[in-house]
Design a protein around this motif. Sequence first.
Motif, PDB file in Angstrom:
ATOM      1  N   MET A   1       0.846  -1.207   0.000  1.00 41.34           N
ATOM      2  CA  MET A   1       0.000   0.000   0.000  1.00 41.34           C
ATOM      3  C   MET A   1       0.881   1.256   0.000  1.00 41.34           C
ATOM      4  SD  MET A   1      -2.931  -1.016   2.789  1.00 41.34           S
ATOM      5  CE  MET A   1      -3.938   0.438   2.490  1.00 41.34           C
ATOM      6  N   ALA A   2       1.917   1.243   0.859  1.00 43.74           N
ATOM      7  CA  ALA A   2       2.810   2.414   0.967  1.00 43.74           C
ATOM      8  C   ALA A   2       3.444   2.726  -0.386  1.00 43.74           C
ATOM      9  CB  ALA A   2       3.881   2.149   2.020  1.00 43.74           C
ATOM     10  N   ARG A   3       3.895   1.682  -1.076  1.00 46.45           N
ATOM     11  CA  ARG A   3       4.569   1.902  -2.358  1.00 46.45           C
ATOM     12  C   ARG A   3       3.596   2.394  -3.430  1.00 46.45           C
ATOM     13  NH1 ARG A   3       9.795   0.598  -2.433  1.00 46.45           N
ATOM     14  NH2 ARG A   3      10.562  -0.573  -0.634  1.00 46.45           N
ATOM     15  N   ALA A   4       2.353   1.900  -3.374  1.00 47.90           N
ATOM     16  CA  ALA A   4       1.351   2.366  -4.349  1.00 47.90           C
ATOM     17  C   ALA A   4       0.989   3.827  -4.083  1.00 47.90           C
ATOM     18  CB  ALA A   4       0.098   1.489  -4.270  1.00 47.90           C
ATOM     19  N   ILE A   5       0.861   4.183  -2.805  1.00 47.89           N
ATOM     20  CA  ILE A   5       0.582   5.587  -2.465  1.00 47.89           C
ATOM     21  C   ILE A   5       1.745   6.467  -2.933  1.00 47.89           C
ATOM     22  CG2 ILE A   5       0.283   7.206  -0.539  1.00 47.89           C
ATOM     23  CD1 ILE A   5      -1.126   4.861   0.984  1.00 47.89           C
ATOM     24  N   TYR A   6       2.955   5.966  -2.724  1.00 44.84           N
ATOM     25  CA  TYR A   6       4.165   6.687  -3.154  1.00 44.84           C
ATOM     26  C   TYR A   6       4.111   6.955  -4.666  1.00 44.84           C
ATOM     27  CZ  TYR A   6       9.125   7.383  -4.274  1.00 44.84           C
ATOM     28  OH  TYR A   6      10.314   7.875  -4.760  1.00 44.84           O
ATOM     29  N   ARG A   7       3.701   5.898  -5.433  1.00 42.07           N
ATOM     30  CA  ARG A   7       3.619   6.085  -6.896  1.00 42.07           C
ATOM     31  C   ARG A   7       2.628   7.206  -7.229  1.00 42.07           C
ATOM     32  NH1 ARG A   7       3.846   0.460  -6.900  1.00 42.07           N
ATOM     33  NH2 ARG A   7       1.597   0.192  -7.162  1.00 42.07           N
ATOM     34  N   GLY A   8       1.493   7.172  -6.558  1.00 41.61           N
ATOM     35  CA  GLY A   8       0.458   8.182  -6.821  1.00 41.61           C
ATOM     36  C   GLY A   8       0.953   9.593  -6.536  1.00 41.61           C
ATOM     37  N   ILE A   9       1.595   9.775  -5.406  1.00 39.46           N
ATOM     38  CA  ILE A   9       2.052  11.132  -5.040  1.00 39.46           C
ATOM     39  C   ILE A   9       3.143  11.609  -5.995  1.00 39.46           C
ATOM     40  CG2 ILE A   9       3.057  12.597  -3.240  1.00 39.46           C
ATOM     41  CD1 ILE A   9       2.013  10.770  -1.129  1.00 39.46           C
ATOM     42  N   THR A  10       4.108  10.736  -6.260  1.00 36.64           N
ATOM     43  CA  THR A  10       5.254  11.194  -7.070  1.00 36.64           C
ATOM     44  C   THR A  10       4.851  11.404  -8.532  1.00 36.64           C
ATOM     45  OG1 THR A  10       5.956   8.881  -7.252  1.00 36.64           O
ATOM     46  CG2 THR A  10       7.069  10.228  -5.613  1.00 36.64           C
ATOM     47  N   GLU A  11       3.842  10.638  -9.010  1.00 38.58           N
ATOM     48  CA  GLU A  11       3.363  10.884 -10.386  1.00 38.58           C
ATOM     49  C   GLU A  11       2.812  12.296 -10.531  1.00 38.58           C
ATOM     50  OE1 GLU A  11       0.644   7.739 -11.360  1.00 38.58           O
ATOM     51  OE2 GLU A  11       2.291   6.285 -11.440  1.00 38.58           O
TER      52      GLU A  11
END
Length: 391
Positions: A262-272
């Motif tokens: 979940m943390a890594r998916a949230i990270y992808r969303g924010i950095t995109e």
Amino acid sequence: MKVELKDGIYWVGAVDWNVRDFHGYSTHKGTTYNAYLVMGGKIALVDTVKAPFYEEMLERIKEIVPPDRISYLIVNHVEMDHSGSLPLVKKALPKVEVLCSPRAEEELKLHYGTEIALTVVKTGDILELGGKSLTFVEVPMVHWPDSMVSYIKEDKVLLPNDAFGHHIASAERFDDELGWEVILPEAAKYYANIVMPYGPQVLKALDALRGIDIEVIGPSHGIIWRKYIPQIVTTYERWAKGETEERALIVYDTMWGSTEKMARAIYRGITEEGVPTKLYRLSITDKSDIVKEVLEARGLLIGSPTLNNGLFPSVAEFSTYIKGLRPKGRKAVAFGSYGWGGGAIKALMADLQTAGMEVLEELQVKFVPDAEALTRCEDLGRRVAQRIKKS
Ligand code: FEO
């Protein structure tokens, strides 16, 4: 080697190269306990050092003057890293008069008993040494209720104890010898872990000092400021106001990898969305290093698996720590995986709210996140990024 801040004002502190834990705060670079000798017609010692370093301080004093010529000991702050050698100084030099703030009087008695006579000074009081004087200003809660600063107007030297400090052991004693880039990260870590809850009091203290001509600042930890004074004062003002930058921090721990996904998916969303973000797993990264990053991050997203209907222990420790440090106004999110009853997110939400953060949303996933759940995490990241950018 004598270290002179200005004519007749000396550093007589101690360097602690080996301390790595300072009441729960990691000090990877050690620290110093700074004491100062102010030599007018009479001589004042401003603060002492942690008790095991008494002899080191005494040796430095002896290089400058026979210790029995000291008339006054100023206690700017009661915490034992500074007052720890007070009983030893009084034992060796019984005639020394000890001066402290009204709150310090009460607290010193609770630390060292009632036998040591204390002279109370208040804001605006001046101790005349002859040719030099010390003006006292109480700065409660920077760092304890007893805290005060001493100012030598003849030399434009401010001795503010914990304020403007940082934990670095070094052979260098002055800011221009070590460099702003080396000092700033440690000053930020120190502010975040020690001073952050007291932003309003820091602003009050800065107000009290406004208009005072300062050429040297001798804090109680780390190097002495003489080159970067405008920079550190402005930076303190920004930190005290809680000003943040357009970036986010994801802090989590994980049992079987689900909360990490979940943390890594949230990270992808924010950095995109173009928001710089850092990702830290609590069981690997030291909590006081993470808190340094909280100081300037606008978004704080914390993830915890549910364990026994509550927070995962490492997240509970961080959450308790951050609740006390009160990084108000951060845009916060609680997320995590659970198996049946849940409970971690509820506990996390309560802590984030108590810390004064703006809690944007929460996201829970049952057991292992599938593709759809990970898309929800990415979408959450994108929404949070938008909120961070709008602020
Ligand atoms: Fe460095 Fe609050 O003592």
